[in-house]
Design a protein around this motif. Structure first.
Motif, PDB file in Angstrom:
ATOM      1  N   HIS A  85      34.559  46.822  82.020  1.00 31.31           N
ATOM      2  CA  HIS A  85      33.931  45.770  82.814  1.00 31.31           C
ATOM      3  C   HIS A  85      34.977  44.849  83.422  1.00 31.31           C
ATOM      4  CE1 HIS A  85      34.352  43.972  78.747  1.00 31.31           C
ATOM      5  NE2 HIS A  85      34.647  42.874  79.423  1.00 31.31           N
ATOM      6  N   LEU A  86      34.569  44.136  84.465  1.00 34.37           N
ATOM      7  CA  LEU A  86      35.345  43.041  85.018  1.00 34.37           C
ATOM      8  C   LEU A  86      34.858  41.792  84.317  1.00 34.37           C
ATOM      9  CD1 LEU A  86      34.977  43.726  88.854  1.00 34.37           C
ATOM     10  CD2 LEU A  86      36.930  44.264  87.415  1.00 34.37           C
ATOM     11  N   CYS A  87      35.739  40.824  84.132  1.00 38.45           N
ATOM     12  CA  CYS A  87      35.324  39.574  83.502  1.00 38.45           C
ATOM     13  C   CYS A  87      35.749  38.406  84.379  1.00 38.45           C
ATOM     14  CB  CYS A  87      35.945  39.442  82.114  1.00 38.45           C
ATOM     15  SG  CYS A  87      35.491  37.887  81.297  1.00 38.45           S
ATOM     16  N   PHE A  88      34.799  37.518  84.640  1.00 37.52           N
ATOM     17  CA  PHE A  88      35.072  36.300  85.377  1.00 37.52           C
ATOM     18  C   PHE A  88      34.723  35.117  84.486  1.00 37.52           C
ATOM     19  CE2 PHE A  88      34.088  39.370  88.768  1.00 37.52           C
ATOM     20  CZ  PHE A  88      35.264  39.280  89.497  1.00 37.52           C
ATOM     21  N   SER A  89      35.617  34.142  84.418  1.00 35.26           N
ATOM     22  CA  SER A  89      35.369  32.917  83.663  1.00 35.26           C
ATOM     23  C   SER A  89      34.917  31.833  84.627  1.00 35.26           C
ATOM     24  CB  SER A  89      36.647  32.463  82.946  1.00 35.26           C
ATOM     25  OG  SER A  89      37.019  33.403  81.970  1.00 35.26           O
ATOM     26  N   ILE A  90      33.943  31.046  84.183  1.00 39.90           N
ATOM     27  CA  ILE A  90      33.384  29.986  85.013  1.00 39.90           C
ATOM     28  C   ILE A  90      33.378  28.670  84.248  1.00 39.90           C
ATOM     29  CG2 ILE A  90      31.949  31.544  86.383  1.00 39.90           C
ATOM     30  CD1 ILE A  90      29.587  30.783  84.621  1.00 39.90           C
ATOM     31  N   LEU A  91      33.287  27.580  84.975  1.00 38.78           N
ATOM     32  CA  LEU A  91      33.251  26.256  84.355  1.00 38.78           C
ATOM     33  C   LEU A  91      31.881  25.909  83.786  1.00 38.78           C
ATOM     34  CD1 LEU A  91      35.317  24.140  86.908  1.00 38.78           C
ATOM     35  CD2 LEU A  91      35.881  24.552  84.509  1.00 38.78           C
ATOM     36  N   ASP A  92      30.814  26.297  84.474  1.00 39.70           N
ATOM     37  CA  ASP A  92      29.470  25.843  84.130  1.00 39.70           C
ATOM     38  C   ASP A  92      28.551  27.023  83.804  1.00 39.70           C
ATOM     39  OD1 ASP A  92      27.017  24.538  83.926  1.00 39.70           O
ATOM     40  OD2 ASP A  92      26.923  23.987  86.043  1.00 39.70           O
ATOM     41  N   MET A  93      28.581  27.462  82.560  1.00 34.16           N
ATOM     42  CA  MET A  93      27.749  28.600  82.142  1.00 34.16           C
ATOM     43  C   MET A  93      26.269  28.264  82.287  1.00 34.16           C
ATOM     44  SD  MET A  93      27.464  31.715  81.041  1.00 34.16           S
ATOM     45  CE  MET A  93      28.815  32.372  80.109  1.00 34.16           C
ATOM     46  N   LYS A  94      25.879  27.058  81.898  1.00 35.16           N
ATOM     47  CA  LYS A  94      24.471  26.669  81.986  1.00 35.16           C
ATOM     48  C   LYS A  94      23.992  26.754  83.435  1.00 35.16           C
ATOM     49  CE  LYS A  94      21.241  22.978  81.009  1.00 35.16           C
ATOM     50  NZ  LYS A  94      21.062  21.546  81.008  1.00 35.16           N
ATOM     51  N   GLY A  95      24.774  26.217  84.368  1.00 33.97           N
ATOM     52  CA  GLY A  95      24.415  26.263  85.780  1.00 33.97           C
ATOM     53  C   GLY A  95      24.367  27.690  86.310  1.00 33.97           C
ATOM     54  N   PHE A  96      25.298  28.531  85.852  1.00 32.01           N
ATOM     55  CA  PHE A  96      25.314  29.924  86.297  1.00 32.01           C
ATOM     56  C   PHE A  96      24.047  30.638  85.827  1.00 32.01           C
ATOM     57  CE2 PHE A  96      26.384  34.411  86.156  1.00 32.01           C
ATOM     58  CZ  PHE A  96      26.973  34.596  87.395  1.00 32.01           C
ATOM     59  N   ILE A  97      23.665  30.415  84.571  1.00 34.75           N
ATOM     60  CA  ILE A  97      22.456  31.047  84.034  1.00 34.75           C
ATOM     61  C   ILE A  97      21.214  30.524  84.753  1.00 34.75           C
ATOM     62  CG2 ILE A  97      20.984  31.192  81.977  1.00 34.75           C
ATOM     63  CD1 ILE A  97      23.623  31.456  80.352  1.00 34.75           C
TER      64      ILE A  97
END
Length: 145
Positions: A85-97
């Motif tokens: 898989h590719l993995c991307f890290s984000i600042l706002d998991m709650k907002g992404f979900i």
């Protein structure tokens, strides 16, 4: 003294060879327009200049000077494993979900439970989604950790 200088030069030369960084990741896609829509609209990646201009490539900035290259070609591999898989890290998991839910875009935990988040033992939260060709992407909140 000569030995010390030779050893010092050797280790300096080796350290410069040991430095490596990601330049790009290439992903084989079956429908470039559909994949571009996914990577732009779902992941909000910024499209960057693409030198080929042949309608078969799209490039995206993925941070740190690295790029994601989408390449349209026939014969996409049929077996797709979540382990690859590719993995991307984000600042706002709650907002992404929240965005995934608003778009009715499916996501799951590592174990495959639909709509659930994996909480790793190190405190990192992660979800898994699939792009239009079925490639797995991990999205986690390890952005600044």
């Amino acid at each position: 003294m000569k030995s010390l200088l030779t050893i010092s030069l050797f280790f300096h030369a080796m350290s410069s060879f040991a430095q490596i960084k990601v330049n790009h990741i290439a992903v084989h896609v079956s429908d470039l327009k559909k994949s571009m829509s996914f990577y732009q609209d779902v992941l909000a990646l910024q499209e960057i200049e693409e030198p080929f201009k042949d309608g078969l490539h799209a490039w995206y900035d993925i941070g740190g000077g690295a790029a994601l290259h989408l390449i349209e070609a026939p014969n996409i591999p049929k077996t797709v494993s979540k382990v690859n898989h590719l993995c991307f890290s984000i600042l706002d998991m709650k907002g992404f979900i929240e965005n995934m839910n608003a778009k009715s875009y499916p996501f799951e935990s590592w174990a495959g439970v639909k709509g659930e988040v994996t909480n790793r033992v190190d405190g990192i939260k992660q979800i898994y989604i699939q792009d239009p060709d079925g490639y797995w992407l991990e999205i986690n909140d390890d952005y600044e950790k």
